[in-house]
Design a protein around this motif. Structure first.
Motif, PDB file in Angstrom:
ATOM      1  N   GLY A  68       0.671  -1.188   0.057  1.00  0.00           N
ATOM      2  CA  GLY A  68       0.281  -0.111   0.079  1.00  0.00           C
ATOM      3  C   GLY A  68       0.989   0.971   0.127  1.00  0.00           C
ATOM      4  O   GLY A  68       0.154   2.683  -0.136  1.00  0.00           O
ATOM      5  N   LEU A  69       2.204   1.142   0.158  1.00  0.00           N
ATOM      6  CA  LEU A  69       3.055   2.837   0.145  1.00  0.00           C
ATOM      7  C   LEU A  69       3.004   2.912  -0.826  1.00  0.00           C
ATOM      8  O   LEU A  69       3.923   1.893  -2.133  1.00  0.00           O
ATOM      9  N   LEU A 113       0.191   6.274   1.897  1.00  0.00           N
ATOM     10  CA  LEU A 113      -0.331   4.648   1.991  1.00  0.00           C
ATOM     11  C   LEU A 113      -1.767   4.295   2.269  1.00  0.00           C
ATOM     12  O   LEU A 113      -2.894   5.221   3.208  1.00  0.00           O
ATOM     13  N   GLU A 114      -1.742   3.635   1.763  1.00  0.00           N
ATOM     14  CA  GLU A 114      -2.990   2.688   2.074  1.00  0.00           C
ATOM     15  C   GLU A 114      -3.565   1.385   2.611  1.00  0.00           C
ATOM     16  O   GLU A 114      -2.104   0.104   1.972  1.00  0.00           O
ATOM     17  N   ARG A 115      -3.794   1.211   4.107  1.00  0.00           N
ATOM     18  CA  ARG A 115      -3.478  -0.026   4.129  1.00  0.00           C
ATOM     19  C   ARG A 115      -4.882  -0.639   4.896  1.00  0.00           C
ATOM     20  O   ARG A 115      -5.753  -0.016   5.891  1.00  0.00           O
ATOM     21  N   ALA A 116      -5.927  -1.273   4.031  1.00  0.00           N
ATOM     22  CA  ALA A 116      -7.369  -1.844   4.261  1.00  0.00           C
ATOM     23  C   ALA A 116      -8.255  -0.469   4.173  1.00  0.00           C
ATOM     24  O   ALA A 116      -8.124  -0.139   3.387  1.00  0.00           O
ATOM     25  N   LEU A 130      -3.647   7.809   4.125  1.00  0.00           N
ATOM     26  CA  LEU A 130      -2.848   9.028   4.837  1.00  0.00           C
ATOM     27  C   LEU A 130      -1.928   9.559   3.336  1.00  0.00           C
ATOM     28  O   LEU A 130      -1.145   8.316   2.239  1.00  0.00           O
ATOM     29  N   GLU A 131      -2.024  10.133   3.125  1.00  0.00           N
ATOM     30  CA  GLU A 131      -1.276  11.288   2.597  1.00  0.00           C
ATOM     31  C   GLU A 131      -0.597  12.069   2.487  1.00  0.00           C
ATOM     32  O   GLU A 131      -1.294  13.279   2.827  1.00  0.00           O
TER      33      GLU A 131
END
Lengths: 152, 352
Positions: free
Chosen positions: B211-212, B240-243, B247-248
Protein backbone atom coordinates in the motif's frame (compact mmCIF):
# COMPACT_ATOMS: atom_id res chain seq x y z
CA UNK A 1 -34.67 -30.50 29.37
CA UNK A 2 -37.02 -30.03 26.50
CA UNK A 3 -36.28 -26.30 26.49
CA UNK A 4 -32.55 -26.96 26.38
CA UNK A 5 -32.94 -29.15 23.28
CA UNK A 6 -35.03 -26.48 21.65
CA UNK A 7 -32.35 -23.84 22.34
CA UNK A 8 -29.60 -26.08 20.97
CA UNK A 9 -31.68 -26.76 17.86
CA UNK A 10 -32.28 -23.02 17.37
CA UNK A 11 -28.58 -22.23 17.87
CA UNK A 12 -27.55 -24.84 15.29
CA UNK A 13 -30.12 -23.51 12.83
CA UNK A 14 -28.87 -19.95 13.44
CA UNK A 15 -25.27 -21.05 12.83
CA UNK A 16 -26.16 -22.61 9.47
CA UNK A 17 -28.32 -19.69 8.47
CA UNK A 18 -25.58 -17.14 9.12
CA UNK A 19 -22.51 -19.06 7.93
CA UNK A 20 -21.12 -18.34 4.45
CA UNK A 21 -22.17 -20.53 1.60
CA UNK A 22 -19.54 -22.95 0.33
CA UNK A 23 -17.12 -20.99 -1.82
CA UNK A 24 -16.82 -21.83 -5.49
CA UNK A 25 -13.64 -23.40 -6.81
CA UNK A 26 -12.35 -20.59 -9.00
CA UNK A 27 -10.47 -21.26 -12.22
CA UNK A 28 -8.69 -18.46 -14.06
CA UNK A 29 -9.29 -18.93 -17.78
CA UNK A 30 -7.82 -17.58 -20.99
CA UNK A 31 -8.55 -18.22 -24.63
CA UNK A 32 -7.35 -21.72 -25.59
CA UNK A 33 -5.19 -20.17 -28.32
CA UNK A 34 -3.30 -18.14 -25.70
CA UNK A 35 0.20 -19.44 -24.99
CA UNK A 36 -0.02 -18.31 -21.36
CA UNK A 37 -0.16 -21.37 -19.08
CA UNK A 38 0.84 -19.93 -15.73
CA UNK A 39 0.61 -16.63 -13.85
CA UNK A 40 1.99 -15.62 -10.51
CA UNK A 41 -0.42 -14.21 -7.94
CA UNK A 42 1.20 -10.76 -8.33
CA UNK A 43 0.84 -10.92 -12.13
CA UNK A 44 -2.80 -11.90 -11.75
CA UNK A 45 -3.36 -8.99 -9.38
CA UNK A 46 -1.66 -6.53 -11.75
CA UNK A 47 -3.64 -7.86 -14.71
CA UNK A 48 -6.98 -7.42 -12.95
CA UNK A 49 -5.96 -3.93 -11.80
CA UNK A 50 -5.14 -2.97 -15.41
CA UNK A 51 -1.45 -2.44 -14.71
CA UNK A 52 -0.32 -5.22 -17.05
CA UNK A 53 -2.22 -4.81 -20.31
CA UNK A 54 -0.60 -7.27 -22.71
CA UNK A 55 0.23 -10.95 -22.58
CA UNK A 56 3.80 -12.01 -23.30
CA UNK A 57 2.73 -12.99 -26.85
CA UNK A 58 1.67 -9.38 -27.45
CA UNK A 59 -2.09 -9.94 -27.28
CA UNK A 60 -4.02 -7.05 -25.74
CA UNK A 61 -5.55 -8.23 -22.45
CA UNK A 62 -9.34 -7.99 -22.32
CA UNK A 63 -10.67 -8.39 -18.79
CA UNK A 64 -13.94 -10.24 -18.45
CA UNK A 65 -15.70 -10.11 -15.10
CA UNK A 66 -18.03 -13.00 -14.30
CA UNK A 67 -20.51 -11.32 -11.98
CA UNK A 68 -21.59 -14.33 -9.88
CA UNK A 69 -17.98 -14.91 -8.75
CA UNK A 70 -16.61 -11.37 -8.79
CA UNK A 71 -16.93 -10.70 -5.06
CA UNK A 72 -15.10 -13.90 -4.12
CA UNK A 73 -12.46 -13.45 -6.84
CA UNK A 74 -11.66 -9.82 -6.00
CA UNK A 75 -11.48 -10.59 -2.32
CA UNK A 76 -8.96 -13.38 -2.90
CA UNK A 77 -6.88 -11.81 -5.67
CA UNK A 78 -7.07 -8.05 -5.13
CA UNK A 79 -8.00 -8.01 -1.42
CA UNK A 80 -10.63 -5.42 -2.27
CA UNK A 81 -14.39 -5.19 -2.13
CA UNK A 82 -16.27 -4.83 -5.45
CA UNK A 83 -16.94 -1.18 -4.48
CA UNK A 84 -13.21 -0.49 -4.16
CA UNK A 85 -12.49 -2.30 -7.42
CA UNK A 86 -15.03 -0.14 -9.28
CA UNK A 87 -13.50 2.99 -7.74
CA UNK A 88 -10.09 1.81 -8.87
CA UNK A 89 -11.39 1.61 -12.45
CA UNK A 90 -12.99 5.04 -12.26
CA UNK A 91 -9.59 6.32 -11.18
CA UNK A 92 -7.84 4.46 -13.99
CA UNK A 93 -10.17 5.72 -16.73
CA UNK A 94 -10.16 9.39 -15.74
CA UNK A 95 -6.40 9.51 -15.25
CA UNK A 96 -5.85 8.08 -18.73
CA UNK A 97 -4.33 4.80 -17.57
CA UNK A 98 -3.76 2.04 -20.11
CA UNK A 99 -5.96 -0.57 -18.48
CA UNK A 100 -9.56 -0.83 -19.63
CA UNK A 101 -12.30 -1.78 -17.15
CA UNK A 102 -13.55 -5.34 -17.32
CA UNK A 103 -16.45 -6.29 -19.52
CA UNK A 104 -19.16 -7.50 -17.19
CA UNK A 105 -20.85 -10.84 -17.90
CA UNK A 106 -23.59 -12.51 -15.94
CA UNK A 107 -23.70 -15.76 -17.94
CA UNK A 108 -21.27 -18.27 -19.37
CA UNK A 109 -22.73 -17.69 -22.84
CA UNK A 110 -21.60 -14.07 -22.73
CA UNK A 111 -18.10 -15.12 -21.68
CA UNK A 112 -17.93 -17.70 -24.47
CA UNK A 113 -18.87 -15.04 -27.02
CA UNK A 114 -16.28 -12.58 -25.71
CA UNK A 115 -13.61 -15.27 -25.73
CA UNK A 116 -14.43 -16.01 -29.37
CA UNK A 117 -14.02 -12.32 -30.25
CA UNK A 118 -10.93 -11.55 -28.17
CA UNK A 119 -7.87 -13.81 -28.19
CA UNK A 120 -6.49 -11.83 -25.22
CA UNK A 121 -9.56 -12.38 -23.01
CA UNK A 122 -9.04 -13.49 -19.42
CA UNK A 123 -11.73 -14.30 -16.89
CA UNK A 124 -12.62 -16.49 -13.93
CA UNK A 125 -15.33 -19.12 -13.63
CA UNK A 126 -16.15 -22.09 -11.46
CA UNK A 127 -13.88 -25.00 -12.35
CA UNK A 128 -16.83 -27.22 -13.24
CA UNK A 129 -18.05 -24.61 -15.73
CA UNK A 130 -14.96 -24.36 -17.94
CA UNK A 131 -16.17 -24.73 -21.52
CA UNK A 132 -14.68 -25.45 -24.91
CA UNK A 133 -12.49 -22.59 -26.16
CA UNK A 134 -11.29 -21.79 -22.61
CA UNK A 135 -8.03 -22.84 -21.03
CA UNK A 136 -7.38 -23.01 -17.30
CA UNK A 137 -4.25 -21.14 -16.23
CA UNK A 138 -2.26 -22.30 -13.24
CA UNK A 139 -1.53 -19.75 -10.52
CA UNK A 140 1.92 -19.96 -8.97
CA UNK A 141 2.17 -23.29 -10.86
CA UNK A 142 -0.85 -24.68 -9.01
CA UNK A 143 -4.08 -25.79 -10.62
CA UNK A 144 -7.50 -25.41 -8.98
CA UNK A 145 -7.53 -29.11 -8.10
CA UNK A 146 -4.29 -28.79 -6.14
CA UNK A 147 -4.39 -28.65 -2.38
CA UNK A 148 -2.39 -25.42 -2.10
CA UNK A 149 -4.01 -23.54 -5.00
CA UNK A 150 -3.73 -19.83 -4.06
CA UNK A 151 -7.35 -18.99 -4.91
CA UNK A 152 -8.82 -21.57 -2.55
CA UNK B 1 -18.47 30.93 -32.50
CA UNK B 2 -15.27 29.00 -32.42
CA UNK B 3 -16.51 27.07 -29.37
CA UNK B 4 -19.76 26.22 -31.18
CA UNK B 5 -17.71 24.76 -34.01
CA UNK B 6 -15.73 22.79 -31.46
CA UNK B 7 -18.92 21.30 -29.97
CA UNK B 8 -20.29 20.39 -33.40
CA UNK B 9 -16.97 18.87 -34.40
CA UNK B 10 -16.85 16.87 -31.19
CA UNK B 11 -20.39 15.56 -31.68
CA UNK B 12 -19.58 14.49 -35.24
CA UNK B 13 -16.39 12.94 -33.95
CA UNK B 14 -18.30 10.85 -31.39
CA UNK B 15 -20.93 9.93 -33.97
CA UNK B 16 -18.30 8.78 -36.43
CA UNK B 17 -16.46 6.86 -33.76
CA UNK B 18 -19.63 5.06 -32.78
CA UNK B 19 -19.95 3.79 -36.36
CA UNK B 20 -16.39 2.51 -36.29
CA UNK B 21 -17.14 0.99 -32.92
CA UNK B 22 -18.98 -1.82 -34.65
CA UNK B 23 -15.58 -3.35 -35.34
CA UNK B 24 -13.26 -1.55 -32.91
CA UNK B 25 -13.44 -0.69 -29.24
CA UNK B 26 -14.98 2.64 -28.34
CA UNK B 27 -15.85 3.30 -24.73
CA UNK B 28 -17.45 6.46 -23.46
CA UNK B 29 -17.38 7.63 -19.87
CA UNK B 30 -18.06 10.85 -18.04
CA UNK B 31 -18.64 12.62 -14.80
CA UNK B 32 -20.89 15.27 -13.38
CA UNK B 33 -20.92 17.29 -10.22
CA UNK B 34 -22.99 19.94 -8.54
CA UNK B 35 -21.58 21.88 -5.63
CA UNK B 36 -23.29 23.98 -2.98
CA UNK B 37 -21.14 26.43 -1.08
CA UNK B 38 -21.71 28.68 1.90
CA UNK B 39 -18.91 30.92 3.05
CA UNK B 40 -17.95 34.29 4.42
CA UNK B 41 -15.18 34.44 1.86
CA UNK B 42 -15.79 37.97 0.60
CA UNK B 43 -16.24 41.21 2.45
CA UNK B 44 -19.93 41.40 1.63
CA UNK B 45 -20.62 38.79 4.25
CA UNK B 46 -22.14 35.34 4.12
CA UNK B 47 -22.52 33.94 0.64
CA UNK B 48 -24.33 30.90 -0.65
CA UNK B 49 -24.26 29.51 -4.15
CA UNK B 50 -24.72 26.46 -6.33
CA UNK B 51 -22.11 25.62 -8.91
CA UNK B 52 -22.73 23.12 -11.70
CA UNK B 53 -19.01 22.68 -11.83
CA UNK B 54 -18.28 19.81 -14.23
CA UNK B 55 -19.97 17.89 -16.97
CA UNK B 56 -17.25 15.97 -18.75
CA UNK B 57 -17.41 13.38 -21.49
CA UNK B 58 -14.48 11.04 -21.99
CA UNK B 59 -14.05 8.85 -25.06
CA UNK B 60 -11.42 6.17 -25.36
CA UNK B 61 -11.06 4.61 -28.79
CA UNK B 62 -8.73 1.62 -29.03
CA UNK B 63 -7.62 1.31 -32.63
CA UNK B 64 -5.52 -1.82 -32.15
CA UNK B 65 -3.13 -3.31 -29.64
CA UNK B 66 -0.65 -0.45 -30.11
CA UNK B 67 -2.69 2.70 -30.66
CA UNK B 68 -5.52 4.39 -28.84
CA UNK B 69 -7.09 7.83 -28.81
CA UNK B 70 -8.30 9.56 -25.67
CA UNK B 71 -10.44 12.68 -25.66
CA UNK B 72 -12.15 14.60 -22.87
CA UNK B 73 -14.32 17.64 -23.26
CA UNK B 74 -15.53 19.66 -20.31
CA UNK B 75 -18.52 21.90 -19.88
CA UNK B 76 -17.57 23.84 -16.78
CA UNK B 77 -19.80 25.99 -14.55
CA UNK B 78 -22.92 25.20 -16.58
CA UNK B 79 -21.41 26.61 -19.75
CA UNK B 80 -23.72 28.77 -21.84
CA UNK B 81 -22.33 29.70 -25.23
CA UNK B 82 -24.15 32.64 -26.81
CA UNK B 83 -23.45 34.06 -30.24
CA UNK B 84 -23.83 37.60 -28.96
CA UNK B 85 -20.98 37.20 -26.51
CA UNK B 86 -23.13 36.72 -23.39
CA UNK B 87 -21.36 33.51 -22.49
CA UNK B 88 -20.81 32.04 -19.05
CA UNK B 89 -18.79 29.08 -17.92
CA UNK B 90 -16.25 27.36 -20.12
CA UNK B 91 -16.04 24.62 -22.70
CA UNK B 92 -12.58 23.10 -22.59
CA UNK B 93 -10.92 20.33 -24.51
CA UNK B 94 -9.21 18.92 -21.45
CA UNK B 95 -7.31 16.12 -23.11
CA UNK B 96 -6.85 14.96 -26.63
CA UNK B 97 -4.03 12.55 -27.24
CA UNK B 98 -2.98 9.51 -29.17
CA UNK B 99 -0.97 6.87 -27.36
CA UNK B 100 1.42 4.42 -28.91
CA UNK B 101 2.12 1.45 -26.65
CA UNK B 102 5.19 -0.61 -27.49
CA UNK B 103 4.96 -2.45 -24.17
CA UNK B 104 3.60 -1.53 -20.73
CA UNK B 105 7.12 -0.29 -19.98
CA UNK B 106 7.32 2.04 -22.96
CA UNK B 107 4.51 4.23 -24.26
CA UNK B 108 4.39 7.56 -26.04
CA UNK B 109 1.57 10.09 -25.73
CA UNK B 110 1.21 12.86 -28.28
CA UNK B 111 -1.26 15.71 -28.02
CA UNK B 112 -2.83 17.72 -25.23
CA UNK B 113 -2.61 16.10 -21.81
CA UNK B 114 -2.55 16.90 -18.12
CA UNK B 115 1.12 16.78 -17.10
CA UNK B 116 1.56 14.16 -14.39
CA UNK B 117 2.62 16.47 -11.58
CA UNK B 118 2.10 15.37 -7.99
CA UNK B 119 -0.49 12.78 -7.07
CA UNK B 120 -3.46 14.57 -8.57
CA UNK B 121 -2.75 16.73 -11.62
CA UNK B 122 -3.18 13.72 -13.89
CA UNK B 123 -6.86 13.62 -12.87
CA UNK B 124 -7.21 17.24 -11.85
CA UNK B 125 -10.90 17.88 -12.58
CA UNK B 126 -12.12 14.30 -12.24
CA UNK B 127 -13.97 14.74 -8.96
CA UNK B 128 -15.09 11.09 -8.70
CA UNK B 129 -11.44 10.07 -8.28
CA UNK B 130 -10.74 11.90 -5.05
CA UNK B 131 -12.31 12.17 -1.61
CA UNK B 132 -12.76 15.92 -1.11
CA UNK B 133 -14.69 18.42 -3.19
CA UNK B 134 -11.58 20.59 -3.54
CA UNK B 135 -8.03 19.38 -3.97
CA UNK B 136 -5.40 20.95 -1.70
CA UNK B 137 -5.11 24.55 -2.84
CA UNK B 138 -1.44 24.75 -1.88
CA UNK B 139 -0.31 22.51 -4.72
CA UNK B 140 -3.38 22.34 -6.97
CA UNK B 141 -4.70 25.88 -6.64
CA UNK B 142 -3.42 29.19 -7.98
CA UNK B 143 -1.13 31.63 -6.20
CA UNK B 144 0.17 35.08 -6.91
CA UNK B 145 3.44 34.88 -8.80
CA UNK B 146 6.29 37.39 -9.02
CA UNK B 147 4.56 39.47 -11.71
CA UNK B 148 1.35 39.85 -9.71
CA UNK B 149 -0.91 37.39 -11.52
CA UNK B 150 -2.45 34.23 -10.06
CA UNK B 151 -1.23 30.98 -11.56
CA UNK B 152 -0.43 27.39 -10.70
CA UNK B 153 3.12 26.40 -9.82
CA UNK B 154 3.26 24.20 -12.95
CA UNK B 155 1.29 23.97 -16.18
CA UNK B 156 -2.07 22.29 -15.59
CA UNK B 157 -2.37 21.44 -19.31
CA UNK B 158 0.32 20.83 -21.85
CA UNK B 159 0.59 20.12 -25.53
CA UNK B 160 3.54 18.10 -26.68
CA UNK B 161 5.05 14.68 -26.21
CA UNK B 162 5.21 12.38 -23.22
CA UNK B 163 7.13 9.15 -22.61
CA UNK B 164 5.73 6.91 -19.91
CA UNK B 165 5.64 3.37 -18.68
CA UNK B 166 5.33 0.92 -15.81
CA UNK B 167 7.99 -1.57 -14.79
CA UNK B 168 7.48 -4.50 -12.47
CA UNK B 169 10.11 -6.54 -10.69
CA UNK B 170 8.71 -9.12 -8.30
CA UNK B 171 7.07 -7.00 -5.60
CA UNK B 172 8.24 -3.59 -6.85
CA UNK B 173 6.31 -1.32 -9.16
CA UNK B 174 7.80 1.74 -10.84
CA UNK B 175 5.97 4.27 -13.00
CA UNK B 176 7.77 6.97 -14.94
CA UNK B 177 6.69 9.96 -17.04
CA UNK B 178 8.82 12.39 -19.01
CA UNK B 179 7.28 15.17 -21.07
CA UNK B 180 8.10 18.14 -23.24
CA UNK B 181 5.37 20.71 -23.83
CA UNK B 182 4.97 24.24 -25.15
CA UNK B 183 4.71 25.61 -21.65
CA UNK B 184 2.38 28.40 -20.67
CA UNK B 185 1.77 31.35 -22.94
CA UNK B 186 -1.03 33.16 -24.75
CA UNK B 187 -1.83 30.20 -27.06
CA UNK B 188 -0.12 27.23 -25.40
CA UNK B 189 -1.77 24.50 -27.48
CA UNK B 190 -1.16 26.12 -30.82
CA UNK B 191 2.17 27.89 -30.77
CA UNK B 192 4.92 28.46 -28.24
CA UNK B 193 5.43 32.06 -27.29
CA UNK B 194 9.12 31.65 -26.56
CA UNK B 195 12.05 29.45 -27.53
CA UNK B 196 11.87 27.54 -24.27
CA UNK B 197 9.85 24.37 -23.74
CA UNK B 198 8.13 23.27 -20.57
CA UNK B 199 9.85 20.14 -19.33
CA UNK B 200 8.88 17.81 -16.57
CA UNK B 201 8.78 14.33 -15.22
CA UNK B 202 7.42 12.11 -12.51
CA UNK B 203 8.70 8.94 -10.93
CA UNK B 204 6.66 6.87 -8.52
CA UNK B 205 7.74 3.70 -6.78
CA UNK B 206 5.69 1.16 -4.86
CA UNK B 207 8.05 -0.96 -2.75
CA UNK B 208 7.07 -4.36 -1.36
CA UNK B 209 5.59 -2.69 1.73
CA UNK B 210 1.89 -3.13 1.00
CA UNK B 211 0.00 0.00 0.00
CA UNK B 212 2.95 2.41 0.08
CA UNK B 213 3.79 4.61 -2.91
CA UNK B 214 6.37 7.37 -3.01
CA UNK B 215 6.80 9.84 -5.83
CA UNK B 216 8.91 12.67 -7.14
CA UNK B 217 7.69 15.31 -9.64
CA UNK B 218 9.53 18.09 -11.43
CA UNK B 219 8.43 20.86 -13.79
CA UNK B 220 10.33 23.80 -15.28
CA UNK B 221 9.48 26.37 -17.92
CA UNK B 222 9.88 29.95 -19.00
CA UNK B 223 6.35 31.14 -18.45
CA UNK B 224 5.00 33.14 -21.38
CA UNK B 225 2.10 34.25 -19.19
CA UNK B 226 4.44 35.72 -16.57
CA UNK B 227 6.82 38.02 -18.44
CA UNK B 228 8.93 35.06 -19.55
CA UNK B 229 10.14 34.35 -16.04
CA UNK B 230 11.52 30.91 -15.26
CA UNK B 231 9.43 28.83 -12.91
CA UNK B 232 10.52 25.52 -11.48
CA UNK B 233 8.73 23.30 -8.99
CA UNK B 234 9.90 20.12 -7.32
CA UNK B 235 7.46 17.97 -5.36
CA UNK B 236 7.71 14.85 -3.21
CA UNK B 237 4.73 12.69 -2.33
CA UNK B 238 3.92 9.62 -0.32
CA UNK B 239 0.70 7.69 0.12
CA UNK B 240 -0.14 4.72 2.27
CA UNK B 241 -3.25 2.59 1.91
CA UNK B 242 -3.83 -0.17 4.42
CA UNK B 243 -7.22 -1.84 4.23
CA UNK B 244 -9.60 1.02 5.07
CA UNK B 245 -7.00 3.48 6.25
CA UNK B 246 -5.50 6.03 3.86
CA UNK B 247 -2.79 8.61 4.43
CA UNK B 248 -1.13 10.87 1.89
CA UNK B 249 1.20 13.84 1.93
CA UNK B 250 2.94 16.06 -0.59
CA UNK B 251 5.75 18.53 -0.05
CA UNK B 252 6.86 20.97 -2.75
CA UNK B 253 9.41 23.66 -3.44
CA UNK B 254 8.52 26.25 -6.09
CA UNK B 255 11.13 28.67 -7.44
CA UNK B 256 9.77 31.70 -9.29
CA UNK B 257 12.04 34.18 -11.03
CA UNK B 258 11.74 37.79 -9.89
CA UNK B 259 11.28 40.76 -12.24
CA UNK B 260 12.66 44.28 -11.96
CA UNK B 261 10.66 47.49 -12.04
CA UNK B 262 10.41 47.27 -15.84
CA UNK B 263 9.10 43.69 -15.57
CA UNK B 264 12.34 42.25 -16.92
CA UNK B 265 13.38 38.87 -15.40
CA UNK B 266 16.29 39.43 -13.04
CA UNK B 267 17.74 35.94 -12.65
CA UNK B 268 16.98 36.03 -8.91
CA UNK B 269 14.45 33.56 -7.60
CA UNK B 270 11.74 33.63 -4.96
CA UNK B 271 11.83 30.33 -3.10
CA UNK B 272 8.59 29.08 -1.59
CA UNK B 273 7.45 25.85 -0.01
CA UNK B 274 4.28 24.08 0.93
CA UNK B 275 2.82 20.79 1.95
CA UNK B 276 -0.36 19.03 2.88
CA UNK B 277 -1.21 15.93 4.87
CA UNK B 278 -4.52 14.12 4.52
CA UNK B 279 -5.78 11.14 6.48
CA UNK B 280 -8.95 9.14 5.89
CA UNK B 281 -10.69 6.01 7.13
CA UNK B 282 -13.49 4.16 5.38
CA UNK B 283 -16.31 2.65 7.45
CA UNK B 284 -18.61 -0.03 6.09
CA UNK B 285 -17.18 0.40 2.57
CA UNK B 286 -19.04 3.69 2.11
CA UNK B 287 -18.42 6.38 4.75
CA UNK B 288 -15.02 8.02 4.53
CA UNK B 289 -14.37 10.90 6.92
CA UNK B 290 -11.12 12.72 6.27
CA UNK B 291 -9.03 15.51 7.68
CA UNK B 292 -6.43 17.64 5.91
CA UNK B 293 -3.91 20.27 6.82
CA UNK B 294 -2.72 22.37 3.89
CA UNK B 295 0.06 24.98 4.05
CA UNK B 296 1.77 27.28 1.57
CA UNK B 297 4.49 29.87 2.02
CA UNK B 298 5.21 31.71 -1.25
CA UNK B 299 8.38 33.34 0.03
CA UNK B 300 10.50 31.51 2.59
CA UNK B 301 12.96 34.38 3.07
CA UNK B 302 10.58 37.29 2.96
CA UNK B 303 7.47 38.61 4.58
CA UNK B 304 4.97 36.76 6.71
CA UNK B 305 2.61 35.67 3.96
CA UNK B 306 1.83 32.04 4.78
CA UNK B 307 -1.60 30.63 4.13
CA UNK B 308 -3.20 27.53 5.55
CA UNK B 309 -6.39 25.55 5.11
CA UNK B 310 -7.74 23.10 7.67
CA UNK B 311 -10.33 20.77 6.19
CA UNK B 312 -12.70 18.33 7.83
CA UNK B 313 -14.98 16.36 5.55
CA UNK B 314 -16.84 13.20 4.71
CA UNK B 315 -17.31 11.31 1.48
CA UNK B 316 -20.26 8.93 1.25
CA UNK B 317 -20.47 6.43 -1.59
CA UNK B 318 -24.17 6.04 -2.34
CA UNK B 319 -23.14 3.53 -5.00
CA UNK B 320 -19.79 2.90 -6.62
CA UNK B 321 -20.61 5.70 -9.08
CA UNK B 322 -22.54 8.22 -7.01
CA UNK B 323 -20.88 10.12 -4.18
CA UNK B 324 -22.03 12.71 -1.70
CA UNK B 325 -19.27 14.91 -0.37
CA UNK B 326 -19.24 17.62 2.25
CA UNK B 327 -16.44 19.47 3.95
CA UNK B 328 -15.66 22.47 6.12
CA UNK B 329 -12.67 24.69 5.40
CA UNK B 330 -11.01 27.14 7.72
CA UNK B 331 -8.71 29.26 5.60
CA UNK B 332 -6.33 31.73 7.17
CA UNK B 333 -3.69 34.09 5.86
CA UNK B 334 -0.84 35.22 8.05
CA UNK B 335 -0.42 38.64 6.49
CA UNK B 336 -3.99 39.89 6.43
CA UNK B 337 -6.44 38.50 8.95
CA UNK B 338 -9.29 40.24 7.07
CA UNK B 339 -9.01 37.67 4.30
CA UNK B 340 -9.54 34.72 6.61
CA UNK B 341 -12.71 32.81 5.94
CA UNK B 342 -14.69 29.68 6.67
CA UNK B 343 -16.48 27.69 4.04
CA UNK B 344 -18.90 24.77 3.94
CA UNK B 345 -19.17 22.98 0.64
CA UNK B 346 -21.22 19.95 -0.34
CA UNK B 347 -21.42 18.17 -3.66
CA UNK B 348 -23.04 15.34 -5.50
CA UNK B 349 -20.64 13.65 -7.86
CA UNK B 350 -21.55 11.03 -10.45
CA UNK B 351 -19.27 8.93 -12.62
CA UNK B 352 -20.86 7.28 -15.63
Amino acid sequence: MRNEKLWIFLLVMFFFATSDKTEAQIAVIVNESNSCDNLSTSELERIFLGKITTFSNGDQIVLVQFEPLSKQFYHKVLHKTPMKVRKHWINMVFSGGSGMPPKECSSLDQITKLFADHPGAISFVELSEVLEGMKVVSIDSKLPQDEDYPLK
Amino acid sequence: MRINKLIIAWTLYLFNLSIFAQTSDLRTYGYFDLEAEISNRNTEGKRGTFDQHHFNIVSVFTLDKNFRIYGEIEWEHGAVIEGGGESTGKVVLEKSWVEYKRTDAFKIKLGKFLPPFGIYNLKHDATPTFLPVFLPSSLYGTHENTVGSKQRLYAKFGTGIQFLGSCFTRDWETNYYLYLINGRGPRPHERDSNANKGFGGRLSVSPPMAGLTIGLSYYSEINGNAQDTRQTTLAFDASLERADFFLEAEFFLPQLEEVDIDSIPTGDFRQGNGYYVQGAYTFRDRFTPFVRYDFYDPDMDGKSDNEQDIVLGINYSVTSRVYLKSEVHQVSFQESSDDNYEMFVAAIVVAF
